[in-house]
Design an enzyme around this catalytic site. Structure first.
Site, mmCIF file in Angstrom:
data_model
loop_
_atom_site.group_PDB
_atom_site.id
_atom_site.type_symbol
_atom_site.label_atom_id
_atom_site.label_comp_id
_atom_site.label_asym_id
_atom_site.label_seq_id
_atom_site.Cartn_x
_atom_site.Cartn_y
_atom_site.Cartn_z
ATOM 1 C CB SER A 147 -0.582 0.286 1.390
ATOM 2 O OG SER A 147 -1.559 1.476 1.435
ATOM 3 C CE1 TYR A 160 -3.741 -1.837 5.322
ATOM 4 C CE2 TYR A 160 -3.390 0.466 4.396
ATOM 5 C CZ TYR A 160 -3.523 -1.156 4.054
ATOM 6 O OH TYR A 160 -3.979 -1.168 3.181
#
Length: 257
Positions: A147, A160
Site C-alpha cells: 500500500s 496498518y
C-alpha cells in the site's frame, strides 16, 4: 517468468473479493491453467469468483485458510501442490485493517497490532515459506499487495501503515532469499474504488467525497479500480529481470507528497 503465464498455476490469497478478485480474473484471462482462490470469511464470494474463473476456461480451486495461522497455510500448500503438481505464481493479497485515528495511541491496542501484523505481514511470510519449494522448482514469482501507506504516514491506522512498510521490506528480503529461482515484487496501491474497504472505513458518501477531492489533485485525475492493480500484478509477473521492486499505483499522487 521463464514459463509462459498461460501455463501457470497460481494462488491468490483473499482472492474472492476486491483487488484479489480482480487479480484472480486477470490471471484466468491471461490463460493461466489454474487459479486457487483462498478466503478466511468470504466463502460465498470466493465460490462466486471461482465460478467466473471456470467460465473463462481456467481451473479453479477454493481454499479456506487464515494466512495468519502457519499450520493452516502449510496444509493449504500441501493440498494445492498435491492437486496441481506445481505452483508458478503466489499473490499475497490477503489483508486486514482497523480504523484507529493516528493520534489515538491508547486506542491502538496490542490486540489490533497483532491482528494487523499477523495477517498483513506474517501471513505473506507464511505463504511464501510454505510455497517456496514449489516456486523454486517452477522458477516462479511472488507479488505482494502492499500500500502507499507503507511509504507515508497515512492510512487507516499506524498499525496498518507499519504492516505495509514491513511488507515492502519483506519483499526485498525475500527477493534475495529466494533468488535466483524465484522473483519477488510488490504493488503499492493508493486509493482504490469499488472495494469494501474504503466505504467500510468512511461510508459510501464519505468515500465518494474523499475520492472526488483527491482526483482534483492527482496528476492523472483518476481513482484506481481493482483492475488497475491486477494489471500491475500481471505486468510484474511478465518481467523476467525485475525482483525486489515495488510499483506504486496512485495516479501519480505520490510524486506530489
Amino acid at each position: 517468468m521463464t514459463r509462459p503465464l498461460a501455463k501457470a498455476v497460481a494462488v491468490v490469497t483473499g482472492g474472492g473479493t476486491g483487488i484479489g478478485r480482480a487479480v484472480t480474473l486477470a490471471l484466468a484471462r491471461a490463460g493461466a491453467r489454474a487459479v486457487v482462490v483462498t478466503y478466511r470469511r468470504s466463502a460465498a464470494e470466493a465460490e462466486a469468483t471461482a465460478a467466473q474463473v471456470r467460465s473463462l476456461g481456467c481451473e479453479a480451486m477454493v481454499e479456506a485458510a487464515d494466512v495468519a495461522d502457519d499450520a493452516q497455510v502449510r496444509r493449504m500448500a500441501e493440498r494445492v501442490v498435491e492437486n496441481f503438481g506445481e505452483l508458478d505464481v503466489l499473490v499475497n493479497n490477503a489483508g486486514t485493517t482497523r480504523a484507529v485515528d493516528h493520534a489515538d495511541l491508547d486506542g491502538l491496542t496490542d490486540e489490533i497490532w497483532h491482528e494487523v501484523l499477523d495477517t498483513n505481514l506474517l501471513g505473506a511470510f507464511h505463504c511464501a515459506r510454505a510455497f517456496a519449494p514449489a516456486l523454486r522448482a517452477s522458477r516462479g514469482a511472488i507479488v505482494n499487495v502492499a500500500s502507499i501507506s507503507g511509504y507515508r504516514a497515512g492510512g487507516s491506522s499506524i498499525a496498518y501503515g507499519v504492516s505495509k512498510a514491513a511488507l515492502l521490506q519483506l519483499t526485498r528480503n525475500l527477493a534475495v532469499a529466494l533468488a535466483p529461482e524465484v522473483r519477488v515484487n510488490a504493488v503499492a496501491p493508493g486509493t482504490v474504488a469499488a472495494t469494501r474497504w474504503q466505504p467500510g472505513l468512511h461510508g459510501e458518501e464519505g468515500f465518494a467525497r474523499r475520492a472526488a477531492a483527491e482526483r482534483e489533485v492527482v496528476p492523472l485525475r483518476r481513482t484506481a479500480e481493482p483492475e488497475h492493480v491486477a494489471q500491475a500484478v500481471v505486468g510484474l509477473l511478465g518481467m523476467d529481470l525485475v525482483t525486489g521492486e515495488a510499483l506504486i499505483l496512485d495516479g501519480g499522487k505520490h510524486v506530489l507528497y
